[in-house]
Structures are given as C-alpha cells and as structure tokens.
Motif scaffolding. Structure first.
Motif: not given
Length: 615
Positions: A35-50
């Motif tokens: 889901s949009f609330d999944a930890p993996e989704y949040s992780r990849d959003k942070e990862l793309i920034e990095k």
C-alpha cells in the motif's frame, strides 16, 4: 503509465451483459508494495531522494584528469543513474497503477503528484549527466573504443550525448520539469479523469447512466439502432465536456511547442522520430505504405456495408459484428487458449503467461473509475509486470489480453539488463505485443468452425483498419494541430473540423462522411502527453513489423523462437533499423512495409471470398 494496446474500443464488463463480473480478476500489487502506507514504499521514497542526491553529488565533481580514473568515474555515474532510475520508475509505475484503477481516489492522485515533486532532483541529475557526457564526449568516445567495460554502454552513451544537444541548461530543464506538474502533466490527468468518468442518462425508466467507455462498447452491438443511439449519446457527452477537453489539449500542445523550441527541436515530429529511433527515410517509407493501402481498406468497408445491408458504413459501424457472433469466452477459456498457443511458439512464453495469470498480474474487471483501454506496466525492482484491461468475453478482448502479455514477455526477456540497455522506443515496443496477438489470432482461425471464420477474420481486418487507417487519420490530425497551435489556441469547433477532415482523408468513401467522429481528439489519451507527441504511427510500425516477423517465423519454423528472443533483447540498445536488420529487414525500403501489408491484403481477400461464397 506503461505500454498500451491500440485496437477497438475496450468494454467495461460491469455494464455489459453476458459476463460474470465477479469471475474477473483484479491485479495483486502486494509483491511490489502492499500500500502507499507500506514501510517498503516509504523506504523507496527516501531512497530515491538519497540516490538522486548521490548522483548529483557525483556530477558536481570534476572529471579526473587521469584517463583510467576518468573511465572509472563515468562508469560510477552510469551505475548511479541506473540505480536511481529503477527506484523512480518502480514508484511511479505503482502509483499510476493504483490511480488508473481508481481515478476518483484522492490518495492515489496525491501520491502521483507527490512523486512528481520527489523525482524532480532525478530529472535534474539526468539532464546534468547528459550535459557532462556531451562536454567530455571526446574522452567518452575514446573509452568506447578502448575500454571493454564500456562495450555494453555504446548505444546508450552515444544516444545520451545526442540528447544533450536537445536540452536546455540544467536549471532551465529543472524549471520545466517543475512547471510540468501543474502544467502539461496536469492537463493530461484532466483528460484521463474526464474520459474515465464522464457519463449520461441512458434509460429514463430505470435511471441507468452509461459512461463514455460503456457507450463506446456499444459500437460492437449487433443492433444498428443501438449503435447509433450510443454514438449520438457519446458525442453529446463529449460536446458537454468540449471546453475543458479543448483547454487540456491546447495546454498540452502549447507546452510541448514552447519547451521543444527551447530545446532546439525544429518540429515535434523531428523529436518524435528521434524518440522512436527511426530515420526520416524509414518514417516516409512507412507513411507511403499506409497511404497506398487506403483503397484496399475502403473496399473492405464497402464490402462490410453490403454484409450489414446498408448503403455505407458510418463511424459507429466500424466495430459492428459480421458473421456469427462466435463463442462467448470465459476468463478461464481465454487463459488456457492463450497459454496453449503461446507455448506452441515458445514453451517459455507459455510458462510465463501461465505465471502471469496464476499470480494475479492482470486486472480484467471493468468498473467505475477505472480507465478504459489497456496497458502493460513494468516494475524494475521486482522484475514483474502488470496488465490492465477490461475483459468482456469477445474474441477481441482475448486478443487484447494476448497483446498486453506480449509486452510483459518482452519485459521478461530483458529484465536482467540494466536500464541503459533495456529502454526501448514506442516503435519497437509494439513488436512483441502484436506478434503475440497474431499468434493467438492465427490459432483461432485454424480451430474455429467454418461458420465463425468470417467473423474472426473480419475482426482481424477491423483491428488492422484501426491501426492503419485510423492511426493515419490521427497522425494527420496531430500534424495539423501542431501547425495551428503555434499560432494560437484552437476552439473545440476547430479541433472537431481538423479531426473530421483527417478522417475524410483516410477513410474516404469507405465511410459515410456525414457520420464521422469529430471528438476523437477528446477520446484518445495519446494526444495528452507533453513528452510524447505523435503517439500514433508507432502502432502502424509495430503492426507491419510484427506481421513481417510472423511471416518469417512461419518460414523458419520452431528455430525462430530463439532468434525472436535475441531480437527482443536488442530493442533497448539499438536503433529500429539495426534491430530489423537482425531479421533481414530494410525499414527504409517501402517494399518491406508493403510486404507486411500483403498479409492484411490476403486476409481481406479471404474475407471477400467468405462474404461472397457464390463468386
């Protein structure tokens, strides 16, 4: 959004009798993100920034003077670009998949918008990357010649350096990407939202309403009065929406013209040919073949009119059924038929198709808020694909599923390649899909009872008529639209006039010129992408190229499957002409395109014979 199919209108099963909606699958995206609330989704959003930040940091470093260190530095840039690009594509594909199955979801729309913002640094990095490559092109070319590590990147680097010639300064590209979120891209989303939800009252007694998607489905109805009523109702809906739709189209094309000029493109078509990786000579040979085929298709439409018992076909007769209605396919029947005949060409292709069906890669259920049409989208991080369609039990919908599975098979064959070697153009994108569709059609023709052959072959010709004749009309429309839009905005009436004239120029005497479809500019979402103008002729390219490949497959037999795999793996790291040469084809010769058209000509001849058995 992914790669889409181009055939007859796609139907919404929940508004079509005869198919159990509950039996149709929805796709399962949980292996990508739960889901949009999944930890993996949040992780990849942070990862793309990095990752985007890391790429920008690398790009800010000066090019090493030492040759070996410089070669290592460029390779580090390439790898950073690949990693960031894969994460960004995965996130975008997921958000788009959720949104297109529920365009009314504010959360999905917010995520699409949020990702556009999040990916702005990556867009800036890509522009800067190309500029740096162009500035150091002499060193790059030396690496390509002398360093074996660069062999896999030859095509990518040469194309990236060429692209750098057609981009603004990095800060201007950054601004353009930022403005696109509330400009051209937003106009495109408006068209998508309207076209998936606009509706009208259909039955005053019951209060039933039908969306434009459901109305377009009725173009397949055997009752001409129903077809005409649906056509008139559809035009009424588009008439009521013509102001926002015209504003959207003017906004998209105006954006494209302004930005393309700043980037140095002479015309949108010049940019399109570059994106398609074809030469001007190839393009002209293709268009000449399409134009030469028009009398053949007009004759087909006249024969169809005779079968239907009318003086001439109207636009709403293009998809009218001919011959016996044929069987109504269940989802399970379609699944097993596709798997069996994919496997008859390539056992691996059959195994792959079964996996896609059994692991819920396909969203086949039509429902309110889900977009019409069909497409395949890929998720690079998981190496998976997903397919959106609207299955309603006709053979057309069976071939649509086969078409999109062809796209997915293409991705399966290249998923191990980095994005620098697997990004293919629209022209070659349709190769695997139409080839897969052809495999299924030819199998159906062999197995069908004699009474159903007329309907089957007419269905194939009908689709070819769309991909050749209607696509050519859309090309004519878009070419004229760009020319006029440079001088100012166009009114809905002007857009309708241009579309009608384009249809007259292509369908000619094959259709009643008083009953055309002036609002096709509102129907087709392909016009509403600022980044991809002329999203039309690649379908004709794909159809004829695939027919040429299928003819070669029949000639060579089972051994062709391996050659076909090799060809598909090259689509992301060669020009279209280079890929075609692997099969012995010369795309710059009109004779090649005519040879593909000959397959359609043969089908039309068989159609004529079946329609006139006493001849």
């Amino acid at each position: 959004m992914g790669i889409g199919s181009e055939s007859s209108p796609v139907r919404a099963p929940d508004e079509t009798a005869g198919q159990e909606t509950a039996a149709l699958p929805r796709w399962d995206l949980r292996s990508v993100y739960t889901s949009f609330d999944a930890p993996e989704y949040s992780r990849d959003k942070e990862l793309i920034e990095k990752k985007a930040g890391r790429l920008l940091d690398l790009l800010s470093e000066p090019m090493p003077a030492n040759g070996e260190e410089a070669a290592d530095y460029i390779l580090s840039l390439i790898h950073a670009y690949e990693e960031a690009g894969d994460i960004g594509e995965n996130l975008e594909a997921y958000a788009s998949a959720v949104f297109t199955t529920d365009t009314g979801s504010s959360r999905a729309l917010n995520e699409v918008n949020a990702l556009e913002t999040l990916l702005l640094p990556l867009g800036k990095a890509i522009v800067t990357f190309r500029s740096k490559l162009a500035a150091e092109k002499e060193k790059i070319f030396s690496f390509l010649e002398n360093d074996p590590r660069y062999k896999p990147y030859v095509f990518f680097l040469r194309e990236a350096i060429a692209k750098a010639e057609y981009q603004m300064a990095p800060e201007m590209e950054d601004l353009a990407n930022d403005l696109a979120r509330s400009g051209g891209d937003a106009w495109g989303r408006l068209q998508e939202a309207i076209s998936s939800s606009a509706d009208t009252l259909w039955d005053r007694n019951t209060g039933e309403r039908k969306t434009v998607i459901a109305l377009r489905d009725l173009a397949h109805n055997p009752d001409r009065m129903v077809r005409r009523r649906a056509y008139e109702a559809e035009l009424g809906v588009w008439k009521s929406m013509e102001i926002p739709m015209a504003a959207a189209l003017n906004g998209v094309k105006g954006t494209a013209i302004t930005v393309d000029k700043r980037r140095g493109w002479k015309t949108a078509l010049e940019k399109s040919l570059f994106q398609s990786r074809i030469s001007g000579k190839t393009f002209l040979a293709l268009i000449a073949s399409l134009e030469n085929s028009l009398p053949m298709f007009r004759q087909y439409l006249k024969t169809k009119a005779k079968i239907l018992g009318i003086d001439s076909c109207a636009f709403y007769d293009l998809f009218a059924p001919v011959g016996t209605s044929g069987k109504k396919w269940t989802w399970d029947e379609a699944k097993e038929f596709i798997i069996r005949h994919f496997a008859s060409f390539d056992s691996g292709m059959g195994i792959f198709a079964r996996h896609a069906f059994e692991f819920s890669w396909i969203d086949a259920e039509g429902r309110n808020g889900k977009v019409g049409g069909a497409y395949c989208t890929d998720f690079p991080l998981t190496g998976e694909s997903r397919i959106l369609c609207n299955f309603e039990g006709s053979f057309d919908s069976v071939t649509t599923v086969a078409h999109e599975l062809g796209h997915a098979w293409h991705h399966e064959l290249i998923k191990d390649l980095p994005r620098t070697q697997s990004s293919y153009p629209m022209t070659l994108a349709e190769t695997a899909s139409i080839f897969a569709e052809t495999v299924v059609f030819e199998a159906a023709m062999k197995e069908a009872p004699a009474a159903e052959r007329l309907g089957l072959i007419e269905g194939s010709i009908k689709d070819s008529c769309q991909v050749i004749v209607d696509i050519l009309s859309r090309f004519y429309f878009e070419r004229e639209l760009f020319q006029r839009r440079e001088k100012g905005e166009l009114s809905p009436a002007e857009l309708c006039d241009i579309m009608t004239e384009a249809q007259k120029a292509t369908y000619g005497g094959g259709l009643d010129e008083t009953l055309l479809h002036p609002y096709m500019w509102a129907v087709k979402g392909h016009y509403y992408s600022p980044a991809l103008a002329f999203y039309n002729y690649p379908y004709a390219f794909g159809q004829l190229f695939s027919l040429g490949l299928y003819a070669k497959a029949k000639e060579e037999g089972p051994g062709f499957a391996d050659s076909y795999r090799t060809l598909l793996r090259e689509t992301g790291r060669s020009s279209a002409e280079q890929v075609a040469r692997l099969a012995g084809f010369d795309l710059e010769d009109t004779a090649f395109w005519d040879s593909g058209m000959a397959v359609i000509r043969q089908r039309i001849a068989e159609f004529e014979d079946l329609a006139n058995p006493a001849k």
